[in-house]
Design a protein around this motif. Structure first.
Motif, PDB file in Angstrom:
ATOM      1  N   UNK A   1       0.683 -14.099  -8.894  1.00  0.00           N
ATOM      2  CA  UNK A   1      -0.600 -14.492  -9.488  1.00  0.00           C
ATOM      3  C   UNK A   1      -1.221 -15.613  -8.657  1.00  0.00           C
ATOM      4  N   UNK A   2      -2.500 -15.441  -8.343  1.00  0.00           N
ATOM      5  CA  UNK A   2      -3.199 -16.411  -7.510  1.00  0.00           C
ATOM      6  C   UNK A   2      -3.059 -16.153  -6.020  1.00  0.00           C
ATOM      7  N   UNK A   3      -2.344 -15.112  -5.651  1.00  0.00           N
ATOM      8  CA  UNK A   3      -2.129 -14.809  -4.233  1.00  0.00           C
ATOM      9  C   UNK A   3      -2.884 -13.571  -3.755  1.00  0.00           C
ATOM     10  N   UNK A   4      -3.604 -12.908  -4.656  1.00  0.00           N
ATOM     11  CA  UNK A   4      -4.339 -11.707  -4.262  1.00  0.00           C
ATOM     12  C   UNK A   4      -5.578 -12.099  -3.473  1.00  0.00           C
ATOM     13  N   UNK A   5      -5.787 -11.419  -2.359  1.00  0.00           N
ATOM     14  CA  UNK A   5      -6.938 -11.666  -1.501  1.00  0.00           C
ATOM     15  C   UNK A   5      -7.957 -10.552  -1.678  1.00  0.00           C
ATOM     16  N   UNK A   6      -7.487  -9.308  -1.657  1.00  0.00           N
ATOM     17  CA  UNK A   6      -8.400  -8.183  -1.827  1.00  0.00           C
ATOM     18  C   UNK A   6      -7.637  -6.945  -2.283  1.00  0.00           C
ATOM     19  N   UNK A   7      -8.419  -6.023  -2.825  1.00  0.00           N
ATOM     20  CA  UNK A   7      -7.893  -4.735  -3.279  1.00  0.00           C
ATOM     21  C   UNK A   7      -8.596  -3.674  -2.442  1.00  0.00           C
ATOM     22  N   UNK A   8      -7.843  -2.662  -2.024  1.00  0.00           N
ATOM     23  CA  UNK A   8      -8.381  -1.614  -1.160  1.00  0.00           C
ATOM     24  C   UNK A   8      -8.262  -0.275  -1.878  1.00  0.00           C
ATOM     25  N   UNK A   9      -9.385   0.391  -2.033  1.00  0.00           N
ATOM     26  CA  UNK A   9      -9.380   1.705  -2.668  1.00  0.00           C
ATOM     27  C   UNK A   9      -8.774   2.727  -1.710  1.00  0.00           C
ATOM     28  N   UNK A  10      -8.090   3.718  -2.249  1.00  0.00           N
ATOM     29  CA  UNK A  10      -7.528   4.749  -1.361  1.00  0.00           C
ATOM     30  C   UNK A  10      -8.652   5.503  -0.655  1.00  0.00           C
ATOM     31  N   UNK A  11      -8.355   6.006   0.502  1.00  0.00           N
ATOM     32  CA  UNK A  11      -9.328   6.806   1.225  1.00  0.00           C
ATOM     33  C   UNK A  11      -9.593   8.090   0.459  1.00  0.00           C
ATOM     34  N   UNK A  12     -10.817   8.607   0.524  1.00  0.00           N
ATOM     35  CA  UNK A  12     -11.104   9.867  -0.173  1.00  0.00           C
ATOM     36  C   UNK A  12     -10.370  11.025   0.508  1.00  0.00           C
ATOM     37  N   UNK A  13     -10.150  12.056  -0.265  1.00  0.00           N
ATOM     38  CA  UNK A  13      -9.547  13.265   0.282  1.00  0.00           C
ATOM     39  C   UNK A  13     -10.519  13.875   1.285  1.00  0.00           C
ATOM     40  N   UNK A  14     -10.020  14.587   2.273  1.00  0.00           N
ATOM     41  CA  UNK A  14     -10.863  15.165   3.320  1.00  0.00           C
ATOM     42  C   UNK A  14     -11.930  16.105   2.736  1.00  0.00           C
TER      43      UNK A  14
ATOM     44  N   UNK B   1       0.817  -1.197   0.000  1.00  0.00           N
ATOM     45  CA  UNK B   1       0.000   0.000   0.000  1.00  0.00           C
ATOM     46  C   UNK B   1       0.862   1.263   0.000  1.00  0.00           C
ATOM     47  N   UNK B   2       0.244   2.343  -0.397  1.00  0.00           N
ATOM     48  CA  UNK B   2       0.893   3.650  -0.372  1.00  0.00           C
ATOM     49  C   UNK B   2      -0.182   4.715  -0.300  1.00  0.00           C
ATOM     50  N   UNK B   3       0.128   5.828   0.306  1.00  0.00           N
ATOM     51  CA  UNK B   3      -0.840   6.908   0.477  1.00  0.00           C
ATOM     52  C   UNK B   3      -1.406   7.341  -0.872  1.00  0.00           C
ATOM     53  N   UNK B   4      -2.731   7.431  -0.946  1.00  0.00           N
ATOM     54  CA  UNK B   4      -3.400   7.877  -2.155  1.00  0.00           C
ATOM     55  C   UNK B   4      -3.435   6.864  -3.285  1.00  0.00           C
ATOM     56  N   UNK B   5      -3.053   5.627  -2.994  1.00  0.00           N
ATOM     57  CA  UNK B   5      -3.004   4.590  -4.023  1.00  0.00           C
ATOM     58  C   UNK B   5      -3.863   3.398  -3.633  1.00  0.00           C
ATOM     59  N   UNK B   6      -4.244   2.612  -4.632  1.00  0.00           N
ATOM     60  CA  UNK B   6      -4.898   1.338  -4.384  1.00  0.00           C
ATOM     61  C   UNK B   6      -3.918   0.458  -3.614  1.00  0.00           C
ATOM     62  N   UNK B   7      -4.428  -0.267  -2.629  1.00  0.00           N
ATOM     63  CA  UNK B   7      -3.612  -1.201  -1.868  1.00  0.00           C
ATOM     64  C   UNK B   7      -4.068  -2.621  -2.124  1.00  0.00           C
ATOM     65  N   UNK B   8      -3.227  -3.580  -1.840  1.00  0.00           N
ATOM     66  CA  UNK B   8      -3.519  -4.988  -2.106  1.00  0.00           C
ATOM     67  C   UNK B   8      -3.140  -5.849  -0.911  1.00  0.00           C
ATOM     68  N   UNK B   9      -4.017  -6.790  -0.574  1.00  0.00           N
ATOM     69  CA  UNK B   9      -3.702  -7.831   0.402  1.00  0.00           C
ATOM     70  C   UNK B   9      -3.408  -9.102  -0.385  1.00  0.00           C
TER      71      UNK B   9
END
Length: 128
Positions: A113-126, A66-74
């Motif tokens: 490949x085959x190891x992705x569990x979920x994708x997390x959208x970045x939090x919205x800006x304030x 993960x990174x600030x403002x980016x899609x994250x992955x588990x």
């Protein structure tokens, strides 16, 4: 990648694969995997951290990219090998180089490949 918004690899250091007890390991699989990931990530600009439990126990060897403002992955279900660590770090470098965190499928290392569990959208800006 800039130092203001680094890509982080969060590694569950308490993960134990289902055969952990039978193997007689003194260290958790997650701790051993964390060592390998940290070694592979050294001098790449990626940041790593260890946490105890990401609540993915049934998948063992869990990580979050993960990174600030980016899609994250588990990701999970790794065997915790050097090849797994290399593939994960390669994917994280692609994440770091992407302004959105999205890495095109054709650029995914085979080892993730085959190891992705979920994708997390970045939090919205304030202000949103």
């Amino acid at each position: 990648m800039t130092d203001l918004t680094p890509t982080w690899i969060t590694i569950c250091d308490s993960c134990k694969r289902t055969d952990w007890a039978e193997r007689g390991s003194e260290r958790s699989d997650g701790e051993a995997f964390a060592d390998l990931i940290e070694a592979q990530a050294k001098d790449t600009g990626l940041r790593t951290r260890r946490v105890s439990c990401t609540m993915g126990c049934e998948r063992a060897c869990n990580v979050i990219v993960q990174g600030a403002g980016k899609i994250g992955y588990s990701l999970g279900r790794f065997d915790g090998t050097v090849d797994d660590a290399t593939a994960l770090v390669d994917f994280a470098q692609g994440h770091a180089g992407s302004p959105t965190g999205q890495v095109p499928f054709r650029e995914w290392p085979q080892g993730v490949k085959g190891h992705f569990v979920s994708r997390h959208m970045p939090l919205p800006e304030a202000a949103e």
